[in-house]
Design a protein around this motif. Structure first.
Motif, PDB file in Angstrom:
ATOM      1  N   GLU A 160       0.864  -1.180   0.000  1.00 32.01           N
ATOM      2  CA  GLU A 160       0.000   0.000   0.000  1.00 32.01           C
ATOM      3  C   GLU A 160       0.902   1.231   0.000  1.00 32.01           C
ATOM      4  OE1 GLU A 160      -3.405   0.352   0.359  1.00 32.01           O
ATOM      5  OE2 GLU A 160      -3.915  -1.752   0.446  1.00 32.01           O
ATOM      6  N   PRO A 161       0.575   2.346  -0.530  1.00 33.05           N
ATOM      7  CA  PRO A 161      -0.590   2.699  -1.329  1.00 33.05           C
ATOM      8  C   PRO A 161      -0.385   2.452  -2.820  1.00 33.05           C
ATOM      9  CG  PRO A 161       0.629   4.669  -0.865  1.00 33.05           C
ATOM     10  CD  PRO A 161       1.352   3.529  -0.171  1.00 33.05           C
ATOM     11  N   ASP A 162       0.826   1.987  -3.195  1.00 31.25           N
ATOM     12  CA  ASP A 162       1.101   1.748  -4.611  1.00 31.25           C
ATOM     13  C   ASP A 162       0.132   0.742  -5.224  1.00 31.25           C
ATOM     14  OD1 ASP A 162       3.255   3.525  -4.764  1.00 31.25           O
ATOM     15  OD2 ASP A 162       4.704   1.984  -4.197  1.00 31.25           O
ATOM     16  N   ARG A 163      -0.228  -0.296  -4.458  1.00 31.95           N
ATOM     17  CA  ARG A 163      -1.134  -1.316  -4.979  1.00 31.95           C
ATOM     18  C   ARG A 163      -2.491  -0.713  -5.332  1.00 31.95           C
ATOM     19  NH1 ARG A 163      -1.178  -4.636  -1.006  1.00 31.95           N
ATOM     20  NH2 ARG A 163      -3.157  -4.051  -0.128  1.00 31.95           N
ATOM     21  N   VAL A 164      -3.022   0.150  -4.476  1.00 28.37           N
ATOM     22  CA  VAL A 164      -4.326   0.775  -4.721  1.00 28.37           C
ATOM     23  C   VAL A 164      -4.266   1.626  -5.997  1.00 28.37           C
ATOM     24  CG1 VAL A 164      -6.005   2.420  -3.807  1.00 28.37           C
ATOM     25  CG2 VAL A 164      -4.931   0.753  -2.284  1.00 28.37           C
ATOM     26  N   LEU A 165      -3.198   2.407  -6.141  1.00 31.14           N
ATOM     27  CA  LEU A 165      -3.040   3.230  -7.344  1.00 31.14           C
ATOM     28  C   LEU A 165      -2.959   2.354  -8.593  1.00 31.14           C
ATOM     29  CD1 LEU A 165      -0.402   5.820  -6.067  1.00 31.14           C
ATOM     30  CD2 LEU A 165      -2.825   6.236  -6.490  1.00 31.14           C
ATOM     31  N   ALA A 166      -2.150   1.310  -8.533  1.00 34.45           N
ATOM     32  CA  ALA A 166      -1.959   0.431  -9.693  1.00 34.45           C
ATOM     33  C   ALA A 166      -3.253  -0.301 -10.053  1.00 34.45           C
ATOM     34  CB  ALA A 166      -0.841  -0.566  -9.422  1.00 34.45           C
ATOM     35  N   GLU A 167      -4.005  -0.741  -9.051  1.00 34.50           N
ATOM     36  CA  GLU A 167      -5.281  -1.411  -9.320  1.00 34.50           C
ATOM     37  C   GLU A 167      -6.253  -0.470 -10.033  1.00 34.50           C
ATOM     38  OE1 GLU A 167      -5.378  -4.580  -5.575  1.00 34.50           O
ATOM     39  OE2 GLU A 167      -6.365  -2.640  -5.364  1.00 34.50           O
ATOM     40  N   ARG A 168      -6.337   0.773  -9.568  1.00 35.81           N
ATOM     41  CA  ARG A 168      -7.236   1.737 -10.202  1.00 35.81           C
ATOM     42  C   ARG A 168      -6.782   2.069 -11.618  1.00 35.81           C
ATOM     43  NH1 ARG A 168     -11.398   1.561 -10.541  1.00 35.81           N
ATOM     44  NH2 ARG A 168     -11.678   3.689 -11.270  1.00 35.81           N
TER      45      ARG A 168
ATOM     46  N   LEU B 119      -5.708   9.037  -5.795  1.00 33.74           N
ATOM     47  CA  LEU B 119      -6.618   9.186  -6.927  1.00 33.74           C
ATOM     48  C   LEU B 119      -7.985   9.640  -6.429  1.00 33.74           C
ATOM     49  CD1 LEU B 119      -5.758   6.123  -9.181  1.00 33.74           C
ATOM     50  CD2 LEU B 119      -5.189   8.511  -9.548  1.00 33.74           C
ATOM     51  N   THR B 120      -8.352  10.827  -6.819  1.00 35.96           N
ATOM     52  CA  THR B 120      -9.687  11.350  -6.566  1.00 35.96           C
ATOM     53  C   THR B 120     -10.525  11.063  -7.803  1.00 35.96           C
ATOM     54  OG1 THR B 120      -9.148  13.490  -7.537  1.00 35.96           O
ATOM     55  CG2 THR B 120      -8.715  13.222  -5.164  1.00 35.96           C
ATOM     56  N   PRO B 121     -11.832  11.200  -7.721  1.00 40.47           N
ATOM     57  CA  PRO B 121     -12.649  11.024  -8.928  1.00 40.47           C
ATOM     58  C   PRO B 121     -12.224  11.969 -10.054  1.00 40.47           C
ATOM     59  CG  PRO B 121     -14.042  10.925  -6.996  1.00 40.47           C
ATOM     60  CD  PRO B 121     -12.677  11.328  -6.511  1.00 40.47           C
ATOM     61  N   ALA B 122     -11.848  13.191  -9.708  1.00 32.70           N
ATOM     62  CA  ALA B 122     -11.406  14.151 -10.733  1.00 32.70           C
ATOM     63  C   ALA B 122     -10.101  13.688 -11.375  1.00 32.70           C
ATOM     64  CB  ALA B 122     -11.227  15.537 -10.122  1.00 32.70           C
ATOM     65  N   ALA B 123      -9.167  13.184 -10.564  1.00 31.30           N
ATOM     66  CA  ALA B 123      -7.895  12.693 -11.104  1.00 31.30           C
ATOM     67  C   ALA B 123      -8.130  11.472 -11.987  1.00 31.30           C
ATOM     68  CB  ALA B 123      -6.934  12.357  -9.968  1.00 31.30           C
ATOM     69  N   GLU B 124      -9.021  10.580 -11.580  1.00 24.82           N
ATOM     70  CA  GLU B 124      -9.337   9.403 -12.388  1.00 24.82           C
ATOM     71  C   GLU B 124      -9.932   9.805 -13.731  1.00 24.82           C
ATOM     72  OE1 GLU B 124     -11.585   6.392 -10.354  1.00 24.82           O
ATOM     73  OE2 GLU B 124     -10.108   6.247  -8.738  1.00 24.82           O
ATOM     74  N   ALA B 125     -10.793  10.814 -13.727  1.00 27.14           N
ATOM     75  CA  ALA B 125     -11.381  11.295 -14.985  1.00 27.14           C
ATOM     76  C   ALA B 125     -10.296  11.898 -15.879  1.00 27.14           C
ATOM     77  CB  ALA B 125     -12.469  12.320 -14.701  1.00 27.14           C
TER      78      ALA B 125
ATOM     79  N   ILE C  96      -7.091  11.082 -15.867  1.00 25.24           N
ATOM     80  CA  ILE C  96      -6.279   9.962 -16.361  1.00 25.24           C
ATOM     81  C   ILE C  96      -7.000   9.248 -17.496  1.00 25.24           C
ATOM     82  CG2 ILE C  96      -5.346   7.688 -15.754  1.00 25.24           C
ATOM     83  CD1 ILE C  96      -4.743   8.936 -12.950  1.00 25.24           C
ATOM     84  N   ALA C  97      -8.299   9.008 -17.337  1.00 19.29           N
ATOM     85  CA  ALA C  97      -9.077   8.346 -18.393  1.00 19.29           C
ATOM     86  C   ALA C  97      -9.026   9.163 -19.681  1.00 19.29           C
ATOM     87  CB  ALA C  97     -10.517   8.136 -17.940  1.00 19.29           C
ATOM     88  N   ALA C  98      -9.132  10.489 -19.566  1.00 19.05           N
ATOM     89  CA  ALA C  98      -9.073  11.344 -20.746  1.00 19.05           C
ATOM     90  C   ALA C  98      -7.688  11.279 -21.386  1.00 19.05           C
ATOM     91  CB  ALA C  98      -9.419  12.788 -20.371  1.00 19.05           C
ATOM     92  N   LEU C  99      -6.628  11.254 -20.572  1.00 20.53           N
ATOM     93  CA  LEU C  99      -5.268  11.149 -21.108  1.00 20.53           C
ATOM     94  C   LEU C  99      -5.059   9.820 -21.834  1.00 20.53           C
ATOM     95  CD1 LEU C  99      -3.180  12.658 -18.170  1.00 20.53           C
ATOM     96  CD2 LEU C  99      -3.272  13.528 -20.519  1.00 20.53           C
ATOM     97  N   VAL C 100      -5.539   8.729 -21.218  1.00 15.55           N
ATOM     98  CA  VAL C 100      -5.393   7.411 -21.831  1.00 15.55           C
ATOM     99  C   VAL C 100      -6.143   7.374 -23.159  1.00 15.55           C
ATOM    100  CG1 VAL C 100      -5.979   4.957 -21.585  1.00 15.55           C
ATOM    101  CG2 VAL C 100      -4.929   6.192 -19.674  1.00 15.55           C
ATOM    102  N   LYS C 101      -7.357   7.897 -23.162  1.00 12.78           N
ATOM    103  CA  LYS C 101      -8.157   7.909 -24.395  1.00 12.78           C
ATOM    104  C   LYS C 101      -7.433   8.698 -25.496  1.00 12.78           C
ATOM    105  CE  LYS C 101     -12.944   7.930 -25.294  1.00 12.78           C
ATOM    106  NZ  LYS C 101     -14.262   8.204 -24.771  1.00 12.78           N
ATOM    107  N   LYS C 102      -6.901   9.855 -25.132  1.00 11.83           N
ATOM    108  CA  LYS C 102      -6.163  10.667 -26.110  1.00 11.83           C
ATOM    109  C   LYS C 102      -4.882   9.967 -26.545  1.00 11.83           C
ATOM    110  CE  LYS C 102      -4.206  15.233 -26.899  1.00 11.83           C
ATOM    111  NZ  LYS C 102      -3.856  16.525 -26.324  1.00 11.83           N
ATOM    112  N   ALA C 103      -4.208   9.313 -25.624  1.00 11.67           N
ATOM    113  CA  ALA C 103      -2.938   8.646 -25.928  1.00 11.67           C
ATOM    114  C   ALA C 103      -3.104   7.541 -26.958  1.00 11.67           C
ATOM    115  CB  ALA C 103      -2.319   8.072 -24.653  1.00 11.67           C
TER     116      ALA C 103
END
Length: 159
Positions: free
Chosen positions: A65-73, A142-148, A150-157
């Motif tokens: 922890e906390p790396d595992r939680v970040l990696a899982e998300r 990771l907050t909900p805003a940070a997750e959103a 990241i999702a946008a970055l991944v989609k663009k990537a």
């Protein structure tokens, strides 16, 4: 009379081995060598993909922890946002590839004894924006805003 000056003695320790890589970096290179060797085995594409994803999930489970939680998300975000990306290990850390090329990766903070985990993007990611853009992000949570974001970055990537 001859001038018999001796050259100055060097004190830079030339004969002493320099530590070019840290122990963590050497361990990462050994893990990468194992990954390359494992990927060279003759398996069907589906078998190889399943094996590589299982290795990523197992590596994430080993993280403290906390790396595992970040990696899982991040793994979940990658699967939801870009299901065509192939999870695989890269230098012993979770990474996601498109057509065999790493697009983005996660680097655990404890792997290299750093203050924060890192979400990094390779030059294969389609994130170019002008003359300069970020290629790595520090992650402390990771907050909900940070997750959103990241999702946008991944989609663009992967676009």
């Amino acid at each position: 009379m001859k001038d018999s000056k001796k050259p100055a003695r060097k004190t830079t320790g030339i004969n002493e081995p320099a530590e070019a890589f840290t122990a963590e970096e050497r361990a990462a290179m050994k893990e990468r060598a194992k990954e390359v060797k494992a990927s060279a085995r003759r398996l069907s594409r589906a078998e190889k993909a399943a094996e590589e994803e299982a290795a990523v999930v197992a590596k994430i489970a080993e993280m403290p922890e906390p790396d595992r939680v970040l990696a899982e998300r991040l793994h979940a975000i990658a699967k939801e946002t870009a299901p065509d990306l192939a999870p695989r290990l890269w230098y012993g850390m979770p990474a996601y590839a498109k057509e065999g090329k790493i697009v983005f990766f996660f680097q655990a903070a404890q792997k290299f004894n750093t203050r924060y985990a890192t979400l990094g993007f390779s030059d294969k990611a389609n994130l170019d924006d002008g003359a300069m853009w970020p290629a790595a992000y520090a992650l402390t949570g990771l907050t909900p805003a940070a997750e959103a974001q990241i999702a946008a970055l991944v989609k663009k990537a992967v676009s």
